[in-house]
Design an enzyme around this catalytic site. Structure first.
Site, short mmCIF file in Angstrom:
data_model
loop_
_atom_site.label_atom_id
_atom_site.label_comp_id
_atom_site.label_asym_id
_atom_site.label_seq_id
_atom_site.Cartn_x
_atom_site.Cartn_y
_atom_site.Cartn_z
N HIS A 53 0.85 -1.03 -0.06
CA HIS A 53 0.04 -0.14 -0.06
C HIS A 53 1.00 1.09 -0.13
O HIS A 53 2.22 1.12 0.10
CB HIS A 53 -0.98 -0.11 1.14
CG HIS A 53 -0.39 0.23 2.58
ND1 HIS A 53 0.40 -0.81 3.08
CD2 HIS A 53 -0.36 1.08 3.39
CE1 HIS A 53 0.67 -0.65 4.14
NE2 HIS A 53 0.25 0.52 4.47
N HIS A 55 1.48 4.02 1.81
CA HIS A 55 2.08 4.61 2.94
C HIS A 55 3.67 4.84 2.86
O HIS A 55 4.11 3.62 2.66
CB HIS A 55 1.77 4.10 4.13
CG HIS A 55 0.14 4.31 4.63
ND1 HIS A 55 -0.68 3.69 5.39
CD2 HIS A 55 -0.63 5.22 4.26
CE1 HIS A 55 -1.65 4.16 5.66
NE2 HIS A 55 -1.85 5.19 4.76
N ASP A 57 5.95 4.71 5.05
CA ASP A 57 6.74 3.94 5.70
C ASP A 57 6.54 2.29 5.16
O ASP A 57 7.18 1.47 5.86
CB ASP A 57 6.26 3.62 7.36
CG ASP A 57 4.83 3.24 7.41
OD1 ASP A 57 4.15 3.43 6.70
OD2 ASP A 57 4.62 2.40 8.40
N HIS A 58 6.12 2.08 3.79
CA HIS A 58 6.08 1.04 3.16
C HIS A 58 6.65 1.19 1.66
O HIS A 58 6.92 0.20 1.28
CB HIS A 58 4.64 0.48 3.19
CG HIS A 58 4.07 0.09 4.46
ND1 HIS A 58 4.02 -1.46 4.69
CD2 HIS A 58 3.58 0.73 5.36
CE1 HIS A 58 3.56 -1.31 6.03
NE2 HIS A 58 3.30 -0.35 6.45
N HIS A 111 -7.54 -0.64 5.70
CA HIS A 111 -6.34 0.50 6.06
C HIS A 111 -6.11 1.31 5.10
O HIS A 111 -6.38 2.56 5.58
CB HIS A 111 -5.22 -0.54 6.40
CG HIS A 111 -3.92 0.37 6.98
ND1 HIS A 111 -4.07 0.73 8.05
CD2 HIS A 111 -2.88 0.66 6.39
CE1 HIS A 111 -2.78 1.41 8.16
NE2 HIS A 111 -2.01 1.41 7.07
N ASP A 128 -0.41 -3.96 6.52
CA ASP A 128 -1.03 -3.35 7.62
C ASP A 128 -2.50 -3.85 7.76
O ASP A 128 -3.08 -3.09 8.58
CB ASP A 128 -0.72 -1.87 7.61
CG ASP A 128 0.54 -1.22 7.99
OD1 ASP A 128 1.44 -2.08 8.20
OD2 ASP A 128 0.75 -0.13 8.05
N HIS A 166 4.72 -4.83 10.93
CA HIS A 166 4.99 -3.93 12.03
C HIS A 166 5.37 -4.85 13.31
O HIS A 166 4.41 -5.80 13.36
CB HIS A 166 4.06 -2.85 12.53
CG HIS A 166 4.13 -1.86 11.42
ND1 HIS A 166 5.01 -0.66 11.69
CD2 HIS A 166 3.21 -1.47 10.38
CE1 HIS A 166 4.43 0.34 10.71
NE2 HIS A 166 3.50 -0.41 9.93
#
Length: 254
Positions: A53, A55, A57-58, A111, A128, A166
């Site tokens: 996805h 975001h 942090d990915h 999410h 996530d 995570h």
């Protein structure tokens, strides 16, 4: 096939899968430097990048890795993922020669609306959407969508190794214990998690069978979760309402 969790940022895992011939792929590179360090240390050649996805942090490390190592980037059909070279959608099958693996793309909105998961080779890279003993926050999707996505993941084989993005397991365990305090499987998992973290080890991957026995977000139809909802004054007739109540309670849990 070998699976490696690469710690990144505060609590992210970048997943690396490699064969015995030095070919590797990675999932959700939040940063490029940790990946390049592991590739160099293990003597691996990166062949592909998978993204679940949009975001940062990915995705933040994807462009640098793509450009430096000249590898394809597979990502959902979301313009916010600018590093993508190949777009994937629900039902697609991805075949890689080296490492020799095949993955099925699963749409798992909730999410985010364009979130996907990759399932194959006994592994699930779920970003996530699903966490050990928990699930992702609903930033874009609805409770109905997220519950359907979790149902879809729960239908995979029990022996599937769940590779979440995570390290949230210890905090999730504390919330799960409030919902299902008499779940003996959860108590055992909680002790295992504490021991792993004390030893500086990841709590992942985890077998899907274990999650189905302990994760309250996969157990909205079980008596213990229904009873918790009743104690909170939540109408228990609708499984979506039960799930939404769980997610709302987790959002404010500390």
């Amino acid at each position: 096939m070998n699976i490696v969790s690469i710690p990144a940022l505060t609590d992210n895992y970048i997943w690396l899968l490699h064969d015995d011939h030095a070919s590797a792929l990675i999932v959700d590179p939040s940063a490029s430097a940790p990946v390049e360090t592991v590739l160099t240390t293990l003597g691996l050649r990166l062949k592909a990048i998978l993204i679940t996805h949009h975001h940062l942090d990915h995705t933040a490390g994807a462009k640098a890795l793509r450009d430096r190592l000249d590898v394809p980037v597979y990502a959902p059909q979301d313009r916010r993922i600018e590093a993508a070279t190949h777009r994937v959608t629900n039902g697609d099958e991805l075949y890689f020669v080296a490492p020799a693996v095949k993955f099925r793309v699963l749409a798992v909105p909730g999410h985010t609306l364009s979130h996907v998961a990759y399932a194959g080779e006994g592994l699930l890279f779920c970003g996530d959407t699903l966490f050990s003993l928990g699930c992702g926050r609903l930033f874009e999707g609805s409770p109905e969508q997220m519950l359907a996505s979790l149902d879809r993941l729960a239908a995979l084989p029990d022996a599937t190794q769940v590779c979440c993005a995570h390290e949230y397991t210890a905090a999730n365990a504390r919330f799960a214990a409030l919902v299902t305090p008499e779940n003996t499987a959860l108590a055992l998992r909680t002790r295992q998690v504490a021991a792993l973290r004390a030893a500086g080890k990841p709590t992942l991957p985890v077998l899907l069978a274990g999650e189905k026995a302990t994760n309250p977000f996969l157990r909205v139809d079980h008596t213990e979760v229904i009873d918790w909802c009743a104690r909170q004054g939540v109408a228990t007739e609708s499984r979506t309402v039960r799930f939404a109540a769980l997610r709302k309670a987790k959002d404010v849990f500390s």
